[in-house]
Structure formats: structure tokens, C-alpha cells
Design an enzyme around this catalytic site. Structure first.
Site, mmCIF file in Angstrom:
data_model
loop_
_atom_site.group_PDB
_atom_site.id
_atom_site.type_symbol
_atom_site.label_atom_id
_atom_site.label_comp_id
_atom_site.label_asym_id
_atom_site.label_seq_id
_atom_site.Cartn_x
_atom_site.Cartn_y
_atom_site.Cartn_z
ATOM 1 N N GLU A 191 9.346 1.533 11.083
ATOM 2 C CA GLU A 191 10.431 2.505 10.878
ATOM 3 C C GLU A 191 9.758 3.864 10.898
ATOM 4 O O GLU A 191 9.025 4.203 9.979
ATOM 5 C CB GLU A 191 11.101 2.290 9.516
ATOM 6 C CG GLU A 191 11.698 0.922 9.315
ATOM 7 C CD GLU A 191 12.914 0.664 10.169
ATOM 8 O OE1 GLU A 191 13.447 1.620 10.772
ATOM 9 O OE2 GLU A 191 13.322 -0.497 10.260
ATOM 10 N N CYS A 248 13.713 10.734 7.191
ATOM 11 C CA CYS A 248 13.470 10.295 8.566
ATOM 12 C C CYS A 248 14.682 10.572 9.458
ATOM 13 O O CYS A 248 14.530 10.916 10.617
ATOM 14 C CB CYS A 248 13.125 8.815 8.576
ATOM 15 S SG CYS A 248 14.320 7.832 7.666
ATOM 16 N N GLU A 250 9.406 16.405 14.960
ATOM 17 C CA GLU A 250 9.929 16.157 13.620
ATOM 18 C C GLU A 250 9.252 17.117 12.643
ATOM 19 O O GLU A 250 8.037 17.058 12.449
ATOM 20 C CB GLU A 250 9.644 14.710 13.213
ATOM 21 C CG GLU A 250 10.256 14.354 11.882
ATOM 22 C CD GLU A 250 9.912 12.945 11.433
ATOM 23 O OE1 GLU A 250 8.741 12.536 11.553
ATOM 24 O OE2 GLU A 250 10.816 12.254 10.923
ATOM 25 N N LYS A 297 0.877 -1.179 0.000
ATOM 26 C CA LYS A 297 0.000 0.000 0.000
ATOM 27 C C LYS A 297 0.913 1.228 0.000
ATOM 28 O O LYS A 297 1.435 1.643 1.037
ATOM 29 C CB LYS A 297 -0.885 -0.018 1.250
ATOM 30 C CG LYS A 297 -2.223 0.682 1.097
ATOM 31 C CD LYS A 297 -2.156 2.152 0.787
ATOM 32 C CE LYS A 297 -1.892 3.018 1.990
ATOM 33 N NZ LYS A 297 -1.717 4.460 1.616
HETATM 34 P P1 NAD Z 1 2.339 8.593 7.478
HETATM 35 O O1 NAD Z 1 2.523 7.871 8.745
HETATM 36 O O2 NAD Z 1 1.339 9.672 7.413
HETATM 37 O O3 NAD Z 1 1.960 7.586 6.305
HETATM 38 C C1 NAD Z 1 2.723 6.425 6.046
HETATM 39 C C2 NAD Z 1 1.830 5.395 5.391
HETATM 40 O O4 NAD Z 1 0.805 5.036 6.311
HETATM 41 C C3 NAD Z 1 1.120 5.894 4.126
HETATM 42 O O5 NAD Z 1 1.053 4.847 3.191
HETATM 43 C C4 NAD Z 1 -0.266 6.225 4.629
HETATM 44 O O6 NAD Z 1 -1.266 6.116 3.650
HETATM 45 C C5 NAD Z 1 -0.461 5.168 5.697
HETATM 46 N N1 NAD Z 1 -1.437 5.566 6.715
HETATM 47 C C6 NAD Z 1 -1.708 6.824 7.149
HETATM 48 N N2 NAD Z 1 -2.691 6.796 8.071
HETATM 49 C C7 NAD Z 1 -3.034 5.499 8.239
HETATM 50 C C8 NAD Z 1 -3.980 4.825 9.057
HETATM 51 N N3 NAD Z 1 -4.761 5.482 9.903
HETATM 52 N N4 NAD Z 1 -4.068 3.478 8.951
HETATM 53 C C9 NAD Z 1 -3.261 2.797 8.101
HETATM 54 N N5 NAD Z 1 -2.358 3.379 7.296
HETATM 55 C C10 NAD Z 1 -2.241 4.717 7.371
HETATM 56 O O7 NAD Z 1 3.797 9.103 7.081
HETATM 57 P P2 NAD Z 1 4.208 9.971 5.838
HETATM 58 O O8 NAD Z 1 3.787 11.367 6.092
HETATM 59 O O9 NAD Z 1 3.769 9.301 4.572
HETATM 60 O O10 NAD Z 1 5.800 9.822 5.880
HETATM 61 C C11 NAD Z 1 6.597 10.617 6.657
HETATM 62 C C12 NAD Z 1 7.013 9.877 7.916
HETATM 63 O O11 NAD Z 1 7.706 8.681 7.569
HETATM 64 C C13 NAD Z 1 7.978 10.675 8.751
HETATM 65 O O12 NAD Z 1 7.604 10.634 10.093
HETATM 66 C C14 NAD Z 1 9.303 9.953 8.551
HETATM 67 O O13 NAD Z 1 10.211 10.121 9.599
HETATM 68 C C15 NAD Z 1 8.875 8.552 8.370
HETATM 69 N N6 NAD Z 1 9.925 7.778 7.684
HETATM 70 C C16 NAD Z 1 10.697 6.909 8.430
HETATM 71 C C17 NAD Z 1 11.708 6.175 7.817
HETATM 72 C C18 NAD Z 1 12.581 5.240 8.625
HETATM 73 O O14 NAD Z 1 13.252 4.403 8.033
HETATM 74 N N7 NAD Z 1 12.597 5.333 9.930
HETATM 75 C C19 NAD Z 1 11.939 6.316 6.453
HETATM 76 C C20 NAD Z 1 11.151 7.200 5.731
HETATM 77 C C21 NAD Z 1 10.128 7.921 6.365
#
Ligand code: NAD
Length: 499
Positions: A269, A304, A402, A193
Site C-alpha cells: 500500500e 496516502c 506526493e 516492524k
Molecule cells: P517509508 O516507505 O519511508 O517507510 C515505511 C516503512 O518502511 C517504515 O517502517 C520504514 O522503517 C520502512 N523502511 C524504510 N526504508 C526501508 C528499507 N530500505 N528496507 C526495509 N524497510 C524500510 O514511508 P513513510 O515515510 O514511513 O510513510 C509515508 C508513506 O506511506 C507515503 O508515501 C504514504 O503515501 C504511504 N502510505 C500509504 C498508505 C496506503 O494505504 N496506500 C497508507 C499510509 C501511508
């Protein structure tokens, strides 16, 4: 040789005429949503609609999980000879390289990453993930343990079944590769997804998996909003594990979903607030400043492990800051991300830009000093100029939360002890760095920093052997590395009575 500007014209022409696959990929073919639902992707560089993408929810997730479950049950992938699976993932790796420009175009148009970053970083790294995990397939062993003479005991390592991969938009193809490659290498069937902001590259990846010889139904992709498609996948009772990369807030939600459904495994992550410690005896201040600039402004700060907290030792603070200000102001220039010369694209969406601007306002009102940036350039997209705050205290919002944008917070510290206290005073623990000439200090600092990845006299270096993941609320589980592959397996113990 083509000039940079003619390359820009070529990319713009390609973008104008490009056709994108926008339907889900289920059971080896592209399909519309059951009720024909769509959502719109906006190109953040122009703020104009890019395409309409099929919006999945529980029904589409059911279809995709059923397809994955069927393919797993039929053992068309999990029991394929290891060398045959290796050949498929190696072929997929080569196809990713062959389609580098198409992948670059898809992610750049959706989320604004500079096209040169896609070509130089994301695409090669994604191809490398499939190559690396493919190569590991026949290197993972079970075990025979020491037992009394009346028994023979062996341990098998088996795939989990259906794995759901939920990934973010900041490195759309690469984050998908970090999850999908080890899950497939371990023999699982997968439902991916992608983030709703960047839904296109995952579809091409799944199509290429089948082209590489992967059986239909083993890699499925459902697009849709997090709260509908993402939630349905994470709550599904036929999904054995969720590999998640995203925010800490939604990561916690994944654990709740697991508890509300079938106690599926979850690896997370999540976010970070990475400290970089620059001690007074650092080897080369100019090199350190370069890494500091790249560590926070690269990928628009939407990283991240972005080095968002600069902890600078008092004796070098003024010198360090003046060099950072002089070079950091102009090192990253906003521009059309399709231009190969651009190194700073727009932020992913207008709402994310508003969020970042809100943090900048908080920084000012809480008393930090704005050294440069803090505003948006006069461009149509969702841009924010590189920004530096000095005089930051670790209790300020810009040091605690963040931001996920090109905003650096400089905190002056008085020696290593204070640097460590400040560095560890965070809910996050994804990564950290320390800059020093003193070997003993370096090793002690590595030991005392609470983070999953520590860099000494560098930042953001690594390769596939490096476990990548966080301490504390930066998550649990590790990407890349052998440990990641093992996390998509389970052990089975066979105890044989010889008595
Ligand atoms: P997000 O948590 O908003 O979304 C991530 C994924 O989760 C997306 O596919 C989204 O559609 C899905 N999602 C959102 N709400 C959901 C719910 N209620 N139920 C199920 N799925 C849901 O994050 P983002 O804004 O897409 O990405 C940025 C974040 O990702 C930052 O916090 C960043 O630090 C983190 N990140 C971490 C790493 C790592 O390796 N630690 C790498 C890249 C990004």
C-alpha cells in the site's frame, strides 16, 4: 464538565510523567537489543527528544522470526479453535478501546497527530479492525469442486506461516492494525516492524494481544531503522509474506528483497496523488469545498489518499477557489497536538518539513500562484501552515509528486474529458473522487478513473467492507475487506482417488 483548556493541562501533565515501554517485544516479553543499541525519537511538536528506543537489526529480527516460527510450528494459534481465536481478537479490540488514551498519547507524542484525531479516528478504527477480522475467522471456507465420479477434490485455505508487517508513521496504530489483524485472523504468526518515527504504539498492541489471551510468540515487535530492521525482515528466508504500507520507493524495494531471498509474497500500500474532480453541476459547492479542505489539510496532509489535486471545472473555478481560500485559510490552525481543540499538528520530523517546504518553493518557481500559506507558523515544532496553490499545471512538480503535507494544488479543467485525462496522468492510482449531479456521468467517471477507491459526491468515506489499495504505483493488494484476510492465506488442493 472539564473545559478544553483544563483537558490540555491534563494531557500535558500525563505526557510529562508518562512512562513508555521502549524495548522489543519478542516471545511474549520485552527485551533489549542484543548489543544494547538505541535510537532517539524526537517529539515533532517540541523538537525535543522524547525517548530512547531499542534499535533492532538482523539479530533481533532473527530472534523475533524464530519465535514466530516456533509458535507457528507448535500450532498454538493456527490450530486453536476458530471461536477461541475470535474471542482473543474480540478481547484485543476491547482492550484497544480501553487503552484509547494511552494509544492516543503514544502516537501523538511521536508523530504529532492531534490527540482528538487519535481518539475519534485512529483508535476506534484500529479496534474495529481487530473486531472485524476476528468476526471473519469462522466465515472463511474452503471448497469442494465438481469432479468426475472417480475423484473427490477439496480445497483448504491455510495460513502462510510467519508474516512480516512493515508500516509507516502517519497512522502508526491504525496501519499496524490494517496488517496485523488480518494476518492473525488468518492464523499466521507475525513480526511487526513499526516506523522508527513512531515505535511505541506497536509495543502496547503486542502486550495487549498477550493480555487478551494470545499465545506468546505469535505477535512480536522489533523496532529499528528501515534499512536495518526493515530490510532484515523483508530479506528473511523464514518470512512467508511482507505486508507493507509506506512510500512507493520503499515498496519497490520490498519486491527486490523478495526476489533476493525466498520469493515471499508481498502486498504493497503505497503513495498517492489523489485527484478530486469538481464538475460544474456538482450538487452543493459549499459541501464540496468543505470536503476539499478536509481532504488535503486533515492529518496535516500526511495521508496516502490526501486529496492533493483539485481538478475544478472552468465554469465554477473562480467561485470554488474563492470559497476554498476564504474558509481553507483558517479551517486548520496549528497548535499543540495535545490540545483537544487543535486540528493541525506538526509534520512528523524536521527533515520532512524541509522536504515539504522544498516542494512549496518548487511550486513558486515553476509558476503556480500561492494563494495562502507556504510558510511555517512561529512555533517550536515542525509545523507548516495549510497551503493552496492555484494556476497549477499537471506537469508541475507539485502536481506530480506526493508531497505528504498540507499543500493543495488547484488545476482548472475544461469539462469531464480533460478532467479524466489530467486525473489519470499520474504514476499513482490510489483514490479519486468525482462531484456531479448526473448519475450517468458519475458511473462513467467511476469506470474511467484509474484508481482503487473512487468516491462520488463525498471523500474519504468507507467502512471495513471497502477494499483499500491502489492501481499503478500506488501498490498491489488491498487492506480492510475480506480480500485482505484471504491474502494472508494460501490454498491447498486435496485430490482423492475414488477409483
Ligand atoms: P517509508 O516507505 O519511508 O517507510 C515505511 C516503512 O518502511 C517504515 O517502517 C520504514 O522503517 C520502512 N523502511 C524504510 N526504508 C526501508 C528499507 N530500505 N528496507 C526495509 N524497510 C524500510 O514511508 P513513510 O515515510 O514511513 O510513510 C509515508 C508513506 O506511506 C507515503 O508515501 C504514504 O503515501 C504511504 N502510505 C500509504 C498508505 C496506503 O494505504 N496506500 C497508507 C499510509 C501511508
Amino acid at each position: 464538565m472539564a473545559t478544553l483548556s483544563s483537558k490540555l493541562d491534563e494531557w500535558r501533565a500525563r505526557a510529562a510523567t508518562a512512562r513508555y515501554e521502549t524495548r522489543h517485544f519478542i516471545d511474549g516479553r520485552f527485551v533489549e537489543s542484543v548489543a544494547g543499541d538505541h535510537f532517539t525519537v524526537i517529539n515533532p511538536a517540541t523538537s525535543q527528544p522524547l525517548c530512547e528506543v531499542s534499535a533492532g537489526g538482523p539479530k533481533e529480527i532473527d530472534l523475533a522470526v524464530a519465535s514466530a516460527k516456533r509458535s507457528f510450528g507448535a500450532r498454538v494459534w493456527s490450530r486453536k479453535a476458530p471461536r477461541e481465536r475470535m474471542a482473543v481478537l474480540a478481547a484485543l479490540s476491547r482492550l484497544i478501546e480501553k487503552n484509547a488514551e494511552q494509544f492516543a498519547l503514544l502516537d501523538t507524542l511521536c508523530m504529532g497527530k492531534p490527540i482528538s484525531d487519535m481518539l475519534n479516528i485512529d483508535v476506534p478504527a484500529a479496534a474495529m479492525n481487530f473486531a472485524y477480522f476476528g468476526e471473519l475467522i469462522d466465515k472463511i471456507d474452503g471448497a469442494v469442486t465438481a469432479t468426475a465420479a472417480d475423484a473427490f477434490h477439496y480445497i483448504l485455505r491455510e495460513p502462510l506461516g510467519v508474516v512480516g508487517c512493515i508500516v509507516p508513521w502517519n497512522y502508526p496504530l491504525l496501519m499496524a492494525a490494517w496488517k496485523v489483524a488480518p494476518a492473525l485472523a488468518a492464523g499466521n504468526s507475525v513480526v511487526l516492524k513499526p516506523a522508527e518515527q513512531s515505535p511505541l504504539s506497536g509495543l502496547l498492541l503486542a502486550q495487549l494481544f498477550v493480555e487478551a489471551g494470545g499465545p506468546p510468540g505469535v505477535l512480536n515487535v522489533v523496532n529499528g531503522l528501515g534499512e536495518s530492521a526493515g530490510a532484515a525482515l523483508a530479506l528473511h528466508n523464514d518470512v512467508a509474506k511482507i505486508g507493507f504500507t509506506g512510500s512507493t520507493e520503499i515498496g519497490k524495494q520490498m519486491l527486490i528483497y523478495a526476489g533476493q531471498s525466498n520469493m515471499k509474497r508481498v502486498s504493497l500500500e503505497c503513495g498517492g496523488k489523489t485527484p478530486q474532480i469538481f464538475l460544474a453541476d456538482l450538487p452543493d459547492i459549499d459541501v464540496a469545498v468543505t470536503y476539499a479542505i478536509n481532504g488535503i489539510f486533515g492529518n496535516m496532509g500526511e495521508v496516502c489518499n490526501a486529496g492533493s489535486r483539485l481538478l475544478i471545472d472552468k465554469p465554477i473555478a473562480a467561485d470554488f477557489l474563492s470559497r476554498f481560500i476564504e474558509r481553507g485559510k483558517t479551517a486548520y490552525r496549528p497548535g499543540d497536538p495535545l490540545d483537544p481543540a487543535t486540528n493541525l499538528g506538526p509534520l512528523v520530523t524536521a527533515s520532512h518539513r524541509a522536504r515539504v517546504m522544498n516542494y512549496i518553493t518548487r511550486g513558486k518557481t515553476e509558476g503556480a500562484r500561492l494563494e495562502f500559506g507556504g510558510n511555517a507558523p512561529d512555533l517550536p515544532g515542525c509545523f507548516v501552515n495549510p497551503t493552496l496553490f492555484s494556476g497549477v499545471a499537471n506537469h508541475m512538480t507539485i502536481a506530480r509528486e506526493e508531497i505528504f503535507g498540507p499543500v493543495a494544488a488547484a488545476i482548472v479543467v475544461d469539462g469531464l474529458a480533460e478532467a479524466l485525462t489530467v486525473a489519470n496522468d499520474s504514476i499513482y492510482g490510489l483514490a479519486a473522487s468525482v462531484w456531479t449531479r448526473d448519475l450517468t456521468v458519475a458511473h462513467k467517471t467511476v469506470r474511467d478513473l484509474e484508481a482503487g477507491v473512487i468516491w462520488v459526491n463525498c471523500f474519504d468515506h468507507g467502512d471495513m467492507t471497502q477494499p483499500f489499495g491502489g492501481y499503478k504505483q500506488s501498490g498491489q493488494g488491498r487492506d480492510k475487506c475480506i480480500e485482505s484476510l484471504l491474502s494472508y492465506t494460501q490454498t491447498k488442493s486435496a485430490w482423492i482417488n475414488l477409483g
